[in-house]
Enzyme design. Structure first.
Site, PDB file in Angstrom:
ATOM      1  N   HIS A  44     -24.188  97.148  84.291  1.00  0.00           N
ATOM      2  CA  HIS A  44     -25.088  95.667  84.313  1.00  0.00           C
ATOM      3  C   HIS A  44     -26.526  95.941  84.668  1.00  0.00           C
ATOM      4  O   HIS A  44     -27.522  95.611  84.068  1.00  0.00           O
ATOM      5  CB  HIS A  44     -24.509  94.598  85.492  1.00  0.00           C
ATOM      6  N   GLU A  45     -26.824  96.546  85.851  1.00  0.00           N
ATOM      7  CA  GLU A  45     -28.012  96.940  86.376  1.00  0.00           C
ATOM      8  C   GLU A  45     -28.847  98.034  85.235  1.00  0.00           C
ATOM      9  O   GLU A  45     -30.020  97.717  85.077  1.00  0.00           O
ATOM     10  CB  GLU A  45     -28.049  97.542  87.638  1.00  0.00           C
ATOM     11  N   HIS A 103     -30.616  95.780  82.648  1.00  0.00           N
ATOM     12  CA  HIS A 103     -31.986  95.570  83.267  1.00  0.00           C
ATOM     13  C   HIS A 103     -33.017  96.400  83.245  1.00  0.00           C
ATOM     14  O   HIS A 103     -34.188  96.402  82.823  1.00  0.00           O
ATOM     15  CB  HIS A 103     -31.911  94.914  84.561  1.00  0.00           C
ATOM     16  N   HIS A 129     -30.455  88.404  82.106  1.00  0.00           N
ATOM     17  CA  HIS A 129     -29.360  87.901  82.164  1.00  0.00           C
ATOM     18  C   HIS A 129     -28.771  87.120  80.843  1.00  0.00           C
ATOM     19  O   HIS A 129     -29.667  86.714  80.173  1.00  0.00           O
ATOM     20  CB  HIS A 129     -29.252  87.069  83.375  1.00  0.00           C
TER      21      HIS A 129
END
Length: 428
Positions: free
Chosen positions: A169-170, A173, A179
């Site tokens: 997930h990170e 980014h 998101h």
């Protein structure tokens, strides 16, 4: 209600859209379903308003991205961490032209560490659960850096916080993804465990990039030529230059922070582009911190005839911003603010515009300046001169900068005490 608003501002959702974003009924009330969402572990990155890419579409200008782990977690062995992070990055390497290379020394594109609490990036972790990790979008300085909260229990299973899922997930980014509103997506802001065996990146989470050819052709050895200087890039100002000027200065979480503008703003002490810490802020004309609320306000010129201001808590944009200067009580003739400072002892904020300044109680709802203002700077604040470029408070004194020098001023006594050069604050 304040707790509800603060939670959604922390995850970066504007108030009208907060519950709807998480698939809840938009009641505006702290009901049981909303409480359940608020109690979930989550990502600490705040920009959930624009999917699938961050504002401005930041991306890496290279195809080989280096990464380095500087601080490991004792919850797993070093080899387990390395293998898991490589596996998480491979999710993106399989669907984009990017290759990822781990290095053991020097500065990598993506610097990774496991660390608790306050760790120097204006976004402190909050202990077990809550925010699990955060990452910065592509760019210089902190750009791409990924931090994991060491207060969490990091695992490779369904127990605790699964490092593979959180890292995947990170890293989204760190590659420019914001998101997602799709609740089953990897980039949904709250943590949810799924079986990681044979896990592949869902189509809704894949960056919009040309896929790699399959099979991958053999690559010829390549010597990377030196990069030509980019004439459009802005060099970091020399913080020890005796002629150093400030565009804005404020203390943030106790740290005296100079925000030097030159097309792009830099945090001089950290040598960071300001946009790598506060998303959407690329230029700063004035800034001040309201310590009681841990809130920082930035002022910048929006266009030739208008200036707006932004509010941030940590590196999270507050909902409802940016706002117009008229919301603070300025007349329509004021199109920009040169400097601002909150005076703790007087519970007042001073705003400097040209040769005059305004004063008001810190009260976002009041929308009104103190009676009798504006006043002339050189008459009311004798000894500091006629204009102010930047202002900040430190240990009971105010410091007003104009050009390369500044005046130390005792606000209660209304008396200037000494002259300084700006660069003296820069740890030279």
């Amino acid at each position: 209600q304040d707790y509800l608003s603060r939670f959604f501002s922390d995850v970066g959702v504007s108030a009208p859209d907060s519950q709807e974003f998480f698939g809840l009924e938009a009641t505006g009330q702290l009901d049981s379903n909303t409480l359940e969402v608020m109690n979930r572990p989550r990502c600490g990155f705040t920009d959930v308003l624009r999917y699938s890419h961050f504002e401005g579409g930041p991306k890496w200008d290279k195809t080989v991205i280096t990464y380095r782990v500087t601080e490991y977690t004792p919850d797993l062995t070093q080899s387990e961490v390395d293998e898991t992070l490589a596996k998480a990055l491979k999710l993106y390497g399989d669907v984009t032209p990017l290759d990822f290379k781990q290095i053991d020394s020097g500065t990598a594109d993506i610097m990774i560490k496991f660390t608790p609490g306050d760790h120097g990036d204006f976004a402190p972790f909050d202990g077990p659960q809550g925010v699990l990790a955060h990452a910065f979008s592509p760019g210089e300085g902190h750009g791409g850096d990924t931090h994991f909260d060491e207060d969490e229990s990091w695992t490779l299973t369904a127990e605790g916080s699964n490092l593979f899922l959180v890292a995947a997930h990170e890293f989204g980014h760190a590659l420019g993804l914001a998101h997602s509103q799709v609740q089953t997506a990897l980039m949904f802001p709250t943590y949810q465990y799924v079986n990681t065996d044979g896990y592949t990146l869902p189509s809704s989470d894949q960056p919009t990039a040309e896929p790699k050819p399959n099979p991958k052709p053999p690559r010829k050895p390549m010597v990377k030529p030196p990069r030509a200087p980019d004439p459009t890039s802005e060099p970091v100002p020399d913080r020890c230059d005796p002629q150093l000027t400030f565009d804005a200065v404020t203390k943030i979480q106790g740290i005296c922070t100079s925000l030097k503008m030159g097309g792009t703003s830099f945090i001089l002490l950290a040598r960071l582009k300001i946009q790598s810490v506060w998303a959407g802020i690329t230029k700063v004309d004035a800034a001040y911190e309201y310590k009681r609320d841990n809130t920082v306000f930035f002022f910048k010129v929006q266009n030739l005839v208008m200036s707006r201001y932004w509010g941030f808590r940590g590196n999270a944009a507050l909902p409802g911003y940016p706002k117009r200067l008229s919301d603070l009580g300025f007349p329509s003739s004021v199109t920009g603010v040169d400097a601002a400072v909150h005076v703790s002892s007087a519970s007042r904020t001073l705003f400097f515009v040209g040769y005059r300044f305004w004063r008001r109680v810190f009260n976002e709802r009041r929308g009104k300046m103190d009676r009798g203002y504006p006043k002339l700077i050189h008459r009311e604040l004798r000894g500091i001169g006629y204009k102010v470029d930047a202002a900040f408070e430190n240990r009971g004194f105010l410091y007003f900068s104009y050009g390369s020098s500044q005046t130390e001023y005792h606000y209660t006594r209304r008396r200037a005490s000494r002259k300084l050069f700006n660069y003296r604050w820069m740890d030279c």
